[in-house]
Design a protein around this motif. Structure first.
Motif, short mmCIF file in Angstrom:
data_model
loop_
_atom_site.label_atom_id
_atom_site.label_comp_id
_atom_site.label_asym_id
_atom_site.label_seq_id
_atom_site.Cartn_x
_atom_site.Cartn_y
_atom_site.Cartn_z
N ASP A 48 21.85 -7.47 -11.85
CA ASP A 48 22.88 -7.76 -10.85
C ASP A 48 22.38 -7.33 -9.47
OD1 ASP A 48 25.88 -8.40 -10.25
OD2 ASP A 48 25.50 -6.44 -9.30
N ASP A 50 24.03 -6.97 -6.55
CA ASP A 50 24.87 -5.98 -5.86
C ASP A 50 24.63 -4.57 -6.41
OD1 ASP A 50 25.96 -7.83 -4.13
OD2 ASP A 50 27.62 -8.32 -5.49
N LEU A 53 21.45 -3.26 -4.83
CA LEU A 53 21.64 -2.88 -3.44
C LEU A 53 22.40 -1.55 -3.34
CD1 LEU A 53 22.64 -6.37 -1.97
CD2 LEU A 53 20.47 -5.15 -1.60
N LYS A 54 23.36 -1.35 -4.22
CA LYS A 54 24.17 -0.13 -4.18
C LYS A 54 23.38 1.08 -4.67
CE LYS A 54 28.59 1.78 -5.80
NZ LYS A 54 29.83 1.50 -6.59
N GLU A 73 24.15 -16.73 -1.04
CA GLU A 73 24.99 -15.59 -1.38
C GLU A 73 24.16 -14.33 -1.56
OE1 GLU A 73 28.15 -15.42 -1.20
OE2 GLU A 73 28.56 -17.56 -0.93
N TYR A 74 22.99 -14.47 -2.16
CA TYR A 74 22.11 -13.31 -2.33
C TYR A 74 21.64 -12.78 -0.98
CZ TYR A 74 21.66 -13.80 -7.44
OH TYR A 74 21.89 -13.83 -8.79
N LYS A 76 23.03 -13.24 1.95
CA LYS A 76 24.17 -12.71 2.68
C LYS A 76 24.49 -11.28 2.24
CE LYS A 76 29.02 -13.78 3.71
NZ LYS A 76 30.15 -14.70 3.40
N SER A 77 24.45 -11.04 0.93
CA SER A 77 24.71 -9.69 0.42
C SER A 77 23.66 -8.70 0.89
CB SER A 77 24.74 -9.71 -1.12
OG SER A 77 25.82 -10.49 -1.59
N ALA A 78 22.40 -9.14 0.88
CA ALA A 78 21.32 -8.25 1.31
C ALA A 78 21.45 -7.91 2.79
CB ALA A 78 19.97 -8.90 1.03
N ALA A 80 24.21 -7.96 4.57
CA ALA A 80 25.38 -7.10 4.73
C ALA A 80 25.07 -5.65 4.37
CB ALA A 80 26.53 -7.63 3.88
N ALA A 81 24.10 -5.47 3.45
CA ALA A 81 23.69 -4.12 3.06
C ALA A 81 22.60 -3.56 3.96
CB ALA A 81 23.21 -4.14 1.61
#
Length: 311
Positions: A48, A50, A53-54, A73-74, A76-78, A80-81
């Motif tokens: 996963d 997310d 990243l967490k 989406e991947y 964008k998540s990266a 945002a992190a």
């Protein structure tokens, strides 16, 4: 000191190119992978994105080697992190989503790199230099390969956003947009689509050149024997041929002896070197010209149906 990097998507291109390039680099440490299907020995794997990243704030860079459709989406998540992001080609499924990623990266102050690996082929820079002061009369792209050999069992390539024959064809256009001094735009296209698929198995493209030179491309996924990746330019000073995907440069059938300034060997090692430098310079590199030409082909192209393609 090395920089930790996470590789997302452990498929054929990751195994063949990304992993060897990272492992051989003095700049990078492959600290984690994200994949539902494959792992890399002695590297922590997540299923996963997310969660990775967490749990791994010590990884500042993410390289996305997944198909174009889910890449937005991947990425964008990266972003945002707060992670720098490297995108396999083509950089996304649509121009608009990559432009959004570019804006998000700029706002976050992180580096975004839309890679075009064929631009890093051995003799592309030399071809660009040779063409820089020549008058172009004609340029022909011939890009023919066997899809069964290079994309075995990869059904995503036949789906919307997969691009079909344009997945390798965009490599040729990434080179042409790099080496030509003048911009080109698409004038017409013919797309050959198997009746059981969504994307082309072959295509012919015709481009407009500012000085009136003839510029055309022929792409085909049905090439069972000799694989052809050639760009041929007829100019006022002779005929240039860039063959083997940009690896070898000939002028009037004579191989040019090239002195390479970059000591790194291989397209993907140079891509990862570029990414390292972009981060060091707090810069991004998102050139969408090759993708624009391909998406114009889907807009302008005549559709010609052909027999079903069977793997």
């Amino acid at each position: 000191m090395t920089t930790n990097i996470a590789l997302v998507g452990i498929g054929k291109i990751a195994i063949d190119q990304h992993i060897p390039a990272i492992m051989a680099s003095p700049d990078w440490e492959l600290a984690a992978t994200v994949s539902r299907n494959n792992t890399v020995k002695d590297v922590e794997n997540y299923t996963d994105m997310d969660a990775m990243l967490k749990q791994r704030p010590d990884i500042p860079v993410v390289s996305l080697s997944i198909p174009p459709a889910p890449r937005y989406e991947y990425a964008k998540s990266a972003i945002a992190a707060g992670r720098h992001v490297m995108l396999e080609k083509p950089p996304g499924a649509s121009l608009s989503e990559v432009q959004i990623l570019q804006d998000l990266a700029n706002d976050a102050g992180i580096s975004l790199y839309a890679t075009w690996h064929s631009r890093e082929a051995a003799d592309v820079a030399a071809a660009k230099q040779w063409l820089s002061d020549k008058k172009l009369h004609d340029l022909t792209i011939t890009w023919k390969e066997d899809v069964r050999r290079w994309h075995p069992g990869q059904e995503w390539i036949w789906q919307p956003a997969g691009m079909g024959v344009f997945d390798p064809g965009i490599n040729a256009l990434s080179i042409v947009t790099e080496i030509l001094p003048d911009p080109i735009h698409l004038r017409s296209a013919n797309l050959v689509i198997p009746k059981n698929k969504q994307t082309p198995i072959a295509a012919d493209l015709d481009f407009s050149h500012p000085s009136g030179a003839t510029v055309r491309a022929e792409f085909d996924f049905r090439q069972p024997e000799e694989q052809i990746w050639e760009i041929k330019a007829t100019t006022d000073a002779g005929v240039m041929r860039l063959i083997d995907g940009g690896a070898k440069l000939f002028v009037d059938d004579e191989r040019l002896s090239i002195k390479h300034t970059n000591p790194l060997s291989g397209e993907y090692p140079r891509l990862y070197q570029n990414m390292f430098q972009l981060i060091a310079n707090s810069a991004s590199d998102v050139d969408l010209r090759p993708m624009t030409l391909i998406l114009d082909a889907f807009t302008l192209g005549n559709r010609e149906m052909t027999d079903a393609f069977i793997e």
